[in-house]
Structure formats: C-alpha cells, structure tokens
Write a protein that holds these residues in place. Structure first.
Motif, PDB file in Angstrom:
ATOM      1  N   UNK A 155       0.869  -1.175   0.000  1.00 12.14           N
ATOM      2  CA  UNK A 155       0.000   0.000   0.000  1.00 12.14           C
ATOM      3  C   UNK A 155       0.905   1.224   0.000  1.00 12.14           C
ATOM      4  N   UNK A 156       0.921   1.940  -1.092  1.00 13.18           N
ATOM      5  CA  UNK A 156       1.776   3.119  -1.192  1.00 13.18           C
ATOM      6  C   UNK A 156       1.229   4.251  -0.336  1.00 13.18           C
ATOM      7  N   UNK A 157       2.118   5.020   0.262  1.00 14.03           N
ATOM      8  CA  UNK A 157       1.690   6.131   1.108  1.00 14.03           C
ATOM      9  C   UNK A 157       0.783   7.091   0.342  1.00 14.03           C
ATOM     10  N   UNK A 158       1.061   7.272  -0.957  1.00 12.78           N
ATOM     11  CA  UNK A 158       0.265   8.204  -1.758  1.00 12.78           C
ATOM     12  C   UNK A 158      -1.177   7.755  -1.935  1.00 12.78           C
ATOM     13  N   UNK A 159      -1.425   6.446  -1.763  1.00 19.29           N
ATOM     14  CA  UNK A 159      -2.790   5.933  -1.943  1.00 19.29           C
ATOM     15  C   UNK A 159      -3.606   5.960  -0.661  1.00 19.29           C
ATOM     16  N   UNK A 160      -2.953   6.236   0.474  1.00 23.06           N
ATOM     17  CA  UNK A 160      -3.651   6.258   1.759  1.00 23.06           C
ATOM     18  C   UNK A 160      -4.471   7.546   1.855  1.00 23.06           C
ATOM     19  N   UNK A 161      -5.718   7.411   2.249  1.00 26.98           N
ATOM     20  CA  UNK A 161      -6.608   8.565   2.403  1.00 26.98           C
ATOM     21  C   UNK A 161      -6.446   9.126   3.810  1.00 26.98           C
ATOM     22  N   UNK A 162      -6.191  10.431   3.903  1.00 25.83           N
ATOM     23  CA  UNK A 162      -6.022  11.080   5.200  1.00 25.83           C
ATOM     24  C   UNK A 162      -7.230  11.953   5.511  1.00 25.83           C
ATOM     25  N   UNK A 163      -7.852  11.702   6.662  1.00 23.63           N
ATOM     26  CA  UNK A 163      -8.919  12.574   7.157  1.00 23.63           C
ATOM     27  C   UNK A 163      -8.326  13.377   8.302  1.00 23.63           C
ATOM     28  N   UNK A 164      -8.107  14.660   8.053  1.00 26.32           N
ATOM     29  CA  UNK A 164      -7.379  15.510   8.990  1.00 26.32           C
ATOM     30  C   UNK A 164      -8.327  16.233   9.932  1.00 26.32           C
ATOM     31  N   UNK A 165      -7.729  16.934  10.895  1.00 24.38           N
ATOM     32  CA  UNK A 165      -8.534  17.732  11.829  1.00 24.38           C
ATOM     33  C   UNK A 165      -9.405  18.735  11.087  1.00 24.38           C
ATOM     34  N   UNK A 166      -8.893  19.304   9.987  1.00 19.08           N
ATOM     35  CA  UNK A 166      -9.681  20.286   9.246  1.00 19.08           C
ATOM     36  C   UNK A 166     -10.984  19.667   8.753  1.00 19.08           C
TER      37      UNK A 166
END
Length: 475
Positions: free
Chosen positions: A201-212
């Motif tokens: 799993x490439x880091x670029x494919x990971x979805x990030x849900x941030x505080x914003x």
C-alpha cells in the motif's frame, strides 16, 4: 515540537452529542465486535461484556446483554502471525454465526495499540478475508485511528505522536518504535502503512482525514469517506473526544449509504463510535459477597517499558508495608532453576496475603535478541511464570483484588491465571485509563480485576490504583 503551535494551524474542536450517536447506533441495530489484541482496550469503556473465549455460545451470551459493543480478548499481540490470523478467523466466524441466529448486524473492530505495535495489516486483512469467505461483502475500507487522547497519544496532520508537558514527540522517535517484535520507523501514518505493508500500500494511496475535515462536521467527514476508493486504507487525525465523535457521525452517514468498514483503532474509538459518554473515574471497586478472600491484594507487574519500571519503583517506595517478590528472569528461563524459583515465590505470597498486599514482578533487566520470534518466546516464558504464580496463589489463598500491569501480562493473568471467561467492564480507575473488570463466574468471581496497560499513566498512577483498591479493603 510545541503542541499548541501545531494545533493553532487547525480549527477548534467541533462539539458532537454522544446521545445522537447512540440513538443512530440503536436504530441501526449494529453491534461492534471488538477483537482486542490485549485487554487494555477496555479501559475507555464501561458496562460492556468482555470474553476470553469465542465459542458461538460465548458470543451469544454477550450479544444477549443488549450491549452496543462486545469485547473479545484475543491477546494476539503475544502470538506469532500465524496464530494471530487463526484466532481472528475463529472470532469472526463465531460472531457471525451467533449474530445470524439473532438477526443482528455486526461490524468488526481490530483494537490495536495506540503506540502502533501489533499485527498490522494482518489482523484487519484477515477479518476482511474471513467475511468474504462467509459470503459477506468485503468492507469498503480499513479505517485506522490509533489516537488515545486520554493517554496523550494524538494524530495531527497525519502524524501520530505523544504529548507530554506541552511538547509533541512523533511516535517513531519514542521507545515504542524500537519494540523488538513490532518495531517501526515512520510517524506519519500514511508512511507507516506503507512501511508495515512492505510497500504493497503506497503512502500516496492512503486517504487522510485531517482535523480540518473532522472539525468541519460529520457531513464533510462522510463526503471524504464516500469519496475514498474501494479497499482503501483511511487514516484519521484525532486530538479530542469530539474529533472521534465527528468521525462516528460521518461513519453513520456513510454506512447508511451502503458502505461498511473494518477498523484498526486505539482504545477510545469504540466509546465514541457507540455514543458512550466518558464516565467518572471509579473511586474504588464494587463490594463483593465473597467471604473467603485474604486481607491483601496481589499486584502483578510484567511490562518492561520505562514508565512501568518507574511506577513499580514508586509503588515499592511508598508502600513499605507491602511484601515484594521479584522473579528473576534468567532463572525463569533456566529449566533447572525455574521450579524452585516459582515454588519460593508462591510460598512467600500466600504467606503474606493474610497480613498485607503483595507485589510480584519480573526482574527489570530486559533480555534482548535480534530475532523477533525469540523475543516473543522470552516474553511468553516470563508471562507463563507469572500465570503459574497467580494460579497457585488463587487456589491456596484468593487475594482481595488483583492488578495486572502490562498488556500481555494482564491478558494471561485474566484468562489463565484467574480463569476469567466472561466479565463485565465496570469502568476505569482514572479518566479513560486503567480498566476494572467484574468476573461473572469461575474462580475469580467476586475478585475485582484491574487491567493496567504498561504504557499509560504517570509515575505515581500504579501507587494510586493500589490505594483505591486498598481503601475498599478497609471498608
């Protein structure tokens, strides 16, 4: 790194009503089955069932309590990957069978360590694969939420770390990242996922849900979840309980749209996900009807992290009345000496319990090896010795209470030392940390059991926990 400065770049937390989440969960009828890789995952919840066996009848008993979540103590952090995979499959199969007979929808939570140790990505992958083998739809995504704000573990801007005294330390720079079995380098969760999946799993494919995103509200969170590609890994920031609640609201919206998820999370996620409000810390343990208990309680310390050793030092310093029994690890590992060491320890403990509390611990010099499997085997041998001491002690003179310090230690003491198959989590001795169980049957029924993670609290927290249970003794 100054934590306040980090937070100043993001909006303030957005309040969410836990009652609204609880009502949505009630309407869905969904029950979370939490596969807890050591029993410390229960420290953020109260009044939920916990199992150390996972037969269909056991899962049925827990589902019949009407709880919104059920904990299954797998203890997989103390096992090799093959055993961990087998246990995960067995729990999912039993849970689905028990739920199907009751017409209950279930979802699965893989509870891991807030310091990122444990079998990832193995465990959520096995859960997903087992569901597919049972003819269920594969989860839409894997949601990774390791934050544990009550213990100072937070995720900001996709970076996981620890807050202490106003300073933020990325988790990859802490002692936990150097774990001999589950070590890692990365602190940014997307990079950690890539590291742990060996690049699959490439880091670029990971979805990030941030505080914003979280602090824009549940609808915005749901939009981010619904936009995630099928099969994605989604990592989530969290600094406060309301961040986790906004995530829960977004998940409810996404699941009502047909999505399903498998979760890899730290302890407080379940509390927020089912809309359970944090409870006040317990002042002491519930009273017991047992009349055969000793005057003293038993404190068992197996964890070797630095915090545990400092807590143990404070306890022995401030409780000079307690009897202290050290199990020398090299002697335990030597078959020629192990038997006599354990015999002597049990004799001293049983002899002391009618007068005072007893502290038994494995010697603090950590025996290291470059082989992760060998390191795990050493940990198991030490835990086995502590289990035998507790088993023999309980048979000879049941203690007034038992506190177990350390993840593997507390699991093994619960299941093998005390024979706890089914229990109810009654709450925490401190806000959000240090769980108290009430065993419902077996040799430990009526003996308060305290699950104390190795990596939580301050230097005096173990001493304070013993004082709470000792206060109960004096009533």
């Amino acid at each position: 790194m100054d934590f306040a400065t980090m937070l100043s770049r993001h909006p303030g937390a957005r309040a969410a009503d836990p009652a609204a989440i609880a009502e949505a969960v009630r309407r869905s009828g969904r029950v979370l089955i939490v596969l807890d890789d050591d029993p410390t995952g229960t420290q953020s919840v109260a009044d939920l069932p916990v199992l150390s066996r996972w037969g269909v009848d056991d899962l049925g008993w827990a589902l019949d309590t009407g709880a919104a979540a059920v904990y299954v103590l797998t203890n997989t952090r103390s096992h090799d990957a093959e055993t961990a995979a087998r246990i995960n499959r067995e729990v999912v199969e039993a849970a689905v069978a028990a739920a199907d007979t009751r017409g209950m929808p279930v979802a699965f939570v893989s509870r891991g360590d807030s310091t990122l140790r444990g079998h990832f990505p193995l465990e959520p992958e096995v859960i997903s694969a087992t569901l597919r083998s049972l003819g269920r739809a594969a989860p839409s995504a894997t949601i990774v939420v390791p934050a544990f704000p009550d213990a100072g573990r937070v995720t900001v801007g996709g970076v996981h770390g620890m807050v202490d005294g106003g300073a933020f330390t990325p988790i990859g720079e802490t002692e936990f990242a150097r774990d001999s079995t589950f070590g890692y380098r990365e602190s940014r969760l997307a990079d950690w996922v890539q590291e742990k999946t060996a690049g699959e799993v490439a880091a670029e494919s990971v979805v990030e849900i941030t505080l914003d995103t979280l602090r824009a509200g549940g609808i915005v969170v749901a939009d981010a979840l619904l936009a995630a590609p099928d099969g994605a890994v989604v990592v989530v920031d969290a600094v406060e309980e309301d961040d986790l609640r906004q995530l829960a609201l977004g998940l409810e919206i996404a699941e009502s749209d047909g999505r399903s998820y498998v979760y890899r999370v730290g302890p407080p996620f379940v509390r927020a996900r089912i809309g359970l409000s944090p409870r006040p810390a317990l002042a002491t343990a519930p009273e017991t009807t047992r009349t055969d208990l000793a005057v003293g309680g038993l404190v068992v310390v197996g964890s070797h992290v630095g915090l545990t050793s400092r807590q143990l030092h404070d306890l022995t310093l401030r409780r000079p009345d307690a009897v202290v029994v050290e199990l020398d690890v090299p002697s335990i590992l030597d078959p020629a000496r192990a038997g006599s060491v354990l015999d002597d320890a049990v004799s001293r403990i049983v002899g002391a319990l009618d007068a005072t509390d007893v502290i038994v611990y494995s010697s603090r010099t950590l025996i290291r090896t470059d082989d992760p499997d060998e390191s795990l085997a050493i940990s198991r041998a030490v835990s086995d010795a502590l289990v035998e001491v507790v088993q023999r002690t309980v048979r000879a003179r049941p203690p007034r209470f038992v506190i177990a310090k350390g993840g593997i230690t507390s699991s093994d003491i619960a299941t093998r030392g005390l024979g706890i198959d089914r229990a109810m989590v009654r709450g925490s001795l401190f806000p959000g940390i240090v769980s108290l169980w009430e065993p419902v049957a077996g040799p430990a029924a009526g003996i308060p059991y305290v699950v104390f993670a190795g990596n939580v609290g301050g230097d005096t927290t173990l001493t304070e926990a013993v004082a709470k249970l000792a206060a109960r003794k004096a009533l």
